[in-house]
Write an enzyme that holds these catalytic residues in place. Structure first.
Site, mmCIF file in Angstrom:
data_model
loop_
_atom_site.group_PDB
_atom_site.id
_atom_site.type_symbol
_atom_site.label_atom_id
_atom_site.label_comp_id
_atom_site.label_asym_id
_atom_site.label_seq_id
_atom_site.Cartn_x
_atom_site.Cartn_y
_atom_site.Cartn_z
ATOM 1 N N GLY A 23 21.742 39.975 19.557
ATOM 2 C CA GLY A 23 22.943 39.782 20.383
ATOM 3 C C GLY A 23 24.086 39.284 19.543
ATOM 4 O O GLY A 23 24.998 40.019 19.173
ATOM 5 N N ARG A 44 30.527 25.940 22.010
ATOM 6 C CA ARG A 44 29.624 25.593 20.919
ATOM 7 C C ARG A 44 30.040 24.350 20.117
ATOM 8 O O ARG A 44 29.185 23.539 19.764
ATOM 9 C CB ARG A 44 29.447 26.793 19.985
ATOM 10 C CG ARG A 44 28.732 27.962 20.638
ATOM 11 C CD ARG A 44 28.461 29.093 19.647
ATOM 12 N NE ARG A 44 27.449 28.718 18.685
ATOM 13 C CZ ARG A 44 27.683 28.485 17.397
ATOM 14 N NH1 ARG A 44 28.914 28.566 16.914
ATOM 15 N NH2 ARG A 44 26.681 28.156 16.583
ATOM 16 N N TYR A 86 27.054 21.823 20.276
ATOM 17 C CA TYR A 86 26.182 21.872 19.101
ATOM 18 C C TYR A 86 26.816 21.287 17.846
ATOM 19 O O TYR A 86 26.187 21.285 16.792
ATOM 20 C CB TYR A 86 25.778 23.319 18.773
ATOM 21 C CG TYR A 86 25.275 24.148 19.919
ATOM 22 C CD1 TYR A 86 25.634 25.487 20.023
ATOM 23 C CD2 TYR A 86 24.454 23.604 20.887
ATOM 24 C CE1 TYR A 86 25.170 26.263 21.069
ATOM 25 C CE2 TYR A 86 23.993 24.369 21.946
ATOM 26 C CZ TYR A 86 24.362 25.711 22.032
ATOM 27 O OH TYR A 86 23.909 26.475 23.078
ATOM 28 N N CYS A 118 39.503 18.185 28.473
ATOM 29 C CA CYS A 118 39.240 16.745 28.500
ATOM 30 C C CYS A 118 38.004 16.374 27.699
ATOM 31 O O CYS A 118 37.024 15.832 28.231
ATOM 32 C CB CYS A 118 39.116 16.266 29.941
ATOM 33 S SG CYS A 118 40.665 16.368 30.844
#
Length: 364
Positions: free
Chosen positions: A291, A329, A333, A361
């Protein structure tokens, strides 16, 4: 060195001026920002790279979670790929794109009865069963329709993938699939073979995303071949399909080390064939599910800087018109990206350091 930008990206004096021959300034002016921009030539080339590397005996299944929009799915269908979807929305997008139903694989750890029914009505090629409750739902659907549903079982092979903990999905204790180590995978096989409303076609696994080392893929393939042999020995049944999932990582910054598609394919095929041969198994129909490694290198996101602010701590912030709404992301992460200026070429008169932030925010 792995490329970060699409191969048609034109970067002059550190400024991204065009993609696919189209000026980035014109794209932003016509469509506004934030704007996802994908190069169709790069997308097609990457789809073909997977097909060429794995050969005609392996089904390349585009993982729609990477980018599920009609245009990308139309390209994937035209290139002969399959598609995996994991929600009613993704299924509807595949249908709108004209994807042949028999080339749709339906995923998800918590498919609703309505989603399963919609997939059955459309006639998707494979549904990947993720729990015993789902097996029962699929059995009931198949029994009511009078047409057994074709399924794969998602197996948790107990493999620790070399990736961020939030996107590792093949180790014991995750929410996905039937555990090999705990015996639930073997139990699921026995249950599926006993149900008259479905046909067990094969097995599936997926160890995680943004994986950049081949060892996890090889260990997962070996574990899955071992389960295929166990099914043959215990039930006298040779399953004819093995889907080894996806997860190949990409470069986000210059210097990131990745596996090239050709090397990934060669390693995975060699291990799988050796494991099958060692167990005396006839080769099943293989499938893989890329993907991110198809869409990621084919695109960029264009933003417009709205506010530049100097702070007492010495940080100069450049705030753009996007953020968590278009890319989760970095917040989820701690992911980092390559950032360059974009727009019409202009002379470089000086440089300075900026911290680029979104407008939402969260701090960053």
């Amino acid at each position: 060195m792995a490329r970060v930008f699409p191969r048609t990206a034109e970067i002059v004096d550190g400024r991204l001026i065009a993609i696919g021959g189209v000026p980035t300034s014109a794209l932003a002016a016509e469509h506004a920002s934030p704007l996802y921009v994908l190069d169709a030539a790069e997308l097609t080339a990457r789809m073909r790279a997977y097909r060429d590397a794995f050969g005609p005996q392996v089904d390349v299944v585009y993982a729609a979670k990477a980018l599920c929009v009609v245009g990308v799915l139309q390209l994937a269908a035209a290139e002969g790929l399959f598609v995996d979807v994991a929600s009613a929305g993704e299924l509807a997008t595949a249908e709108r794109a004209g994807f042949p139903p028999e080339r749709i694989v339906f995923h998800g750890n918590n498919k609703s009865p309505g989603e399963l029914a919609a997939a059955a009505r459309l006639g998707v090629g494979r549904t990947v069963a993720d729990s015993f409750a789902e097996l029962d739902r699929l059995d009931a659907l198949g029994a009511r329709s009078g047409r057994p549903l074709d399924v794969l079982l998602r197996v948790t092979p107990g493999i620790e993938a070399s990736t961020h903990a939030f996107i590792a999905t093949g180790h014991d204790g995750v929410k996905f699939g039937f555990s090999l180590a705990a015996g639930s995978a073997a139990e699921a096989v026995a249950r599926a073979l006993s149900l008259r409303g479905l046909r067990l076609r094969g097995l599936h696994c997926h160890i995680g995303s943004q994986v950049t080392a081949s060892g996890g893929f090889a260990r997962a393939a070996a574990a899955m071949c071992g389960l295929l042999a166990q099914v043959r020995d215990r039930h006298g049944v040779t399953l004819t399909e093995l889907n080894l999932g996806g997860g190949l990582g990409i470069a986000y910054r210059a210097g990131d080390e990745i596996l090239e598609v050709a090397d990934y394919a060669a390693d995975l095929l060699a291990v799988t064939r050796a494991e099958l041969a060692a167990r005396g198994l006839a080769p099943p129909r293989l499938a893989i599910e890329p993907g991110r490694s198809i869409t990621g290198p084919a695109g960029v996101t264009l933003y417009t800087v709205g506010t530049v602010k100097e702070t007492p701590g010495g940080v100069t912030w450049a705030a753009v018109d996007g953020g968590m709404s278009d890319n989760l992301r970095p917040a989820l992460y701690g992911a980092s990206y390559t950032v360059v200026a974009a727009g019409d070429p202009r002379p470089v008169t000086g440089t300075r350091r900026y911290a680029v932030a979104g407008k939402h925010c969260e701090t960053g």
